[in-house]
Write a protein that holds these residues in place. Structure first.
Motif: not given
Length: 375
Positions: A119-131, A311-316
């Motif tokens: 996703w994008q916010f204020s021109g910043i790209n957030y990009n996460i590869l998940c297994l 992301f780690a905290v959210v996953c738990i």
């Protein structure tokens, strides 16, 4: 506010049914039993548990909102504490992966699903590869890579993520790997075949296939199929210099256009389409950590390391919510609607149940936290 609290305490002074918010610390009795997995100081583990509970209560990752919900201390103090945790504290993500594996209720060997969220916010790209591990209607997060770029992952990033899984949990724990059209390529397929890892990967319909010495686009192999009918090719074909088995079908997509679903497998399997359909579970996970759950897109973090900790905290938190939802579904099943789907997801069930318990019954919250010791 303090005067109001003192007044209500006076009103309820002879009642055994006091509201939970009258406690000095709303989370004082909650123990998620993470200490047995982490080598951290007890105060640090306690903070992590408070933060997980706060994420579930507020349904957002925004620091300023969680600073209000964390406990009954001064809000600005809580905010600084949260900020310091993500800026200064070092987390071993292999340990986090082992925690997620230890508390996940699914028994191996596992169907793994690979996907990417961005996703994008204020021109910043957030990009996460998940297994992730495929569960009942959703996938449970395990490992991820923060991609400091736009667009697709490359083959080296995927291989590194899967080799990390094998290092931590062993090749024998993998039943198969499910992935979408993005995750294709000669080197990547060769890597999976060399392990060997059984895979179910959707390929692009215009990918060239070698059949009887001539090249043609893969969709021609399924072009004469009636809609929604599956065809399996019993002989392997060469794609990107690798022998694979193909299964395909034609559907009408959401844009009312004909679309081909073509899945390449390492071995012939008459259940190919049924297995590949489980890939949707990772989309449910990604939706749950976004708009349907923790609103991770609301973060304004720009530092990749801090975002990875978040992301780690959210996953738990996600896995705990799922476990509670699964537990409640055994007690009282989610209604099945006419289209044979659940009225709401197991994740939603767990999220609502924990929030209800946080409001009215902290003993029940502690019972839910005990579930983390049984998985």
């Amino acid at each position: 506010m303090e005067r109001a609290k003192r007044f209500v305490k006076w009103v309820y002074q002879d009642s055994s049914n006091k509201p939970n918010w009258l406690m000095e610390d709303k989370n004082i009795g909650i123990n998620l039993h993470l200490q047995r997995h982490l080598g951290w100081h007890k105060a640090r583990v306690k903070f992590l548990e408070l933060l997980i509970v706060s994420l579930i209560r507020t349904r957002t990752v925004v620091f300023s909102i969680n600073a209000v919900s964390l406990n009954d201390r001064i809000i600005c103090s809580n905010l600084r504490r949260i900020q310091r945790f993500f800026s200064d504290f070092t987390i071993d993500f292999d340990v986090i992966a082992k925690i997620l594996m230890a508390i996940n209720p699914i028994k191996g060997p596992y169907k793994l699903s690979l996907d990417r969220t961005n996703w994008q916010f204020s021109g910043i790209n957030y990009n996460i590869l998940c297994l992730t591990i495929v569960a009942d209607g959703v996938s449970l997060p395990l490992l991820w890579t923060m991609l400091n770029k736009r667009g697709n992952s490359n083959q080296d990033e995927r291989k590194a993520l899967l080799m990390r899984y094998i290092r931590l949990f062993g090749l024998a724990s993998i039943e198969c790997l499910i992935a979408d059209r993005e995750f294709i390529g000669q080197e990547w397929i060769s890597f999976l075949a060399a392990q060997p890892i059984k895979f179910y990967i959707r390929i692009r319909e215009n990918l060239l296939v070698n059949q009887k010495g001539r090249e043609l686009k893969t969709f021609w192999l399924f072009n004469n199929l009636p809609l929604n009918q599956v065809r399996q090719l019993y002989k392997p074909l060469v794609i990107n210099e690798q022998w694979v088995y193909l299964t395909g079908m034609r559907i009408i997509n959401s844009k009312n256009q004909v679309e081909y679903i073509i899945v390449a497998t390492y071995q012939f399997d008459c259940q190919t389409m049924q297995v590949y359909a489980k890939r949707w579970s990772i989309e449910c996970f990604l939706k749950s950590i976004k708009s349907a759950g923790f609103n991770i897109e609301g973060t304004h973090l720009t530092d990749q390391k801090r975002l990875e900790k978040l992301f780690a905290v959210v996953c738990i938190a996600f896995v705990w919510v799922y476990i509670v939802g699964q537990y409640q579904n055994r007690i009282k099943q989610i209604p099945i609607l006419r289209h044979q789907r659940r009225a709401f997801s197991i994740f939603r069930y767990g999220l609502d149940e924990i929030n209800r318990a946080l409001l009215f019954d902290l003993q029940l919250v502690n019972k839910y936290s005990q579930l983390l010791t049984y998985t």
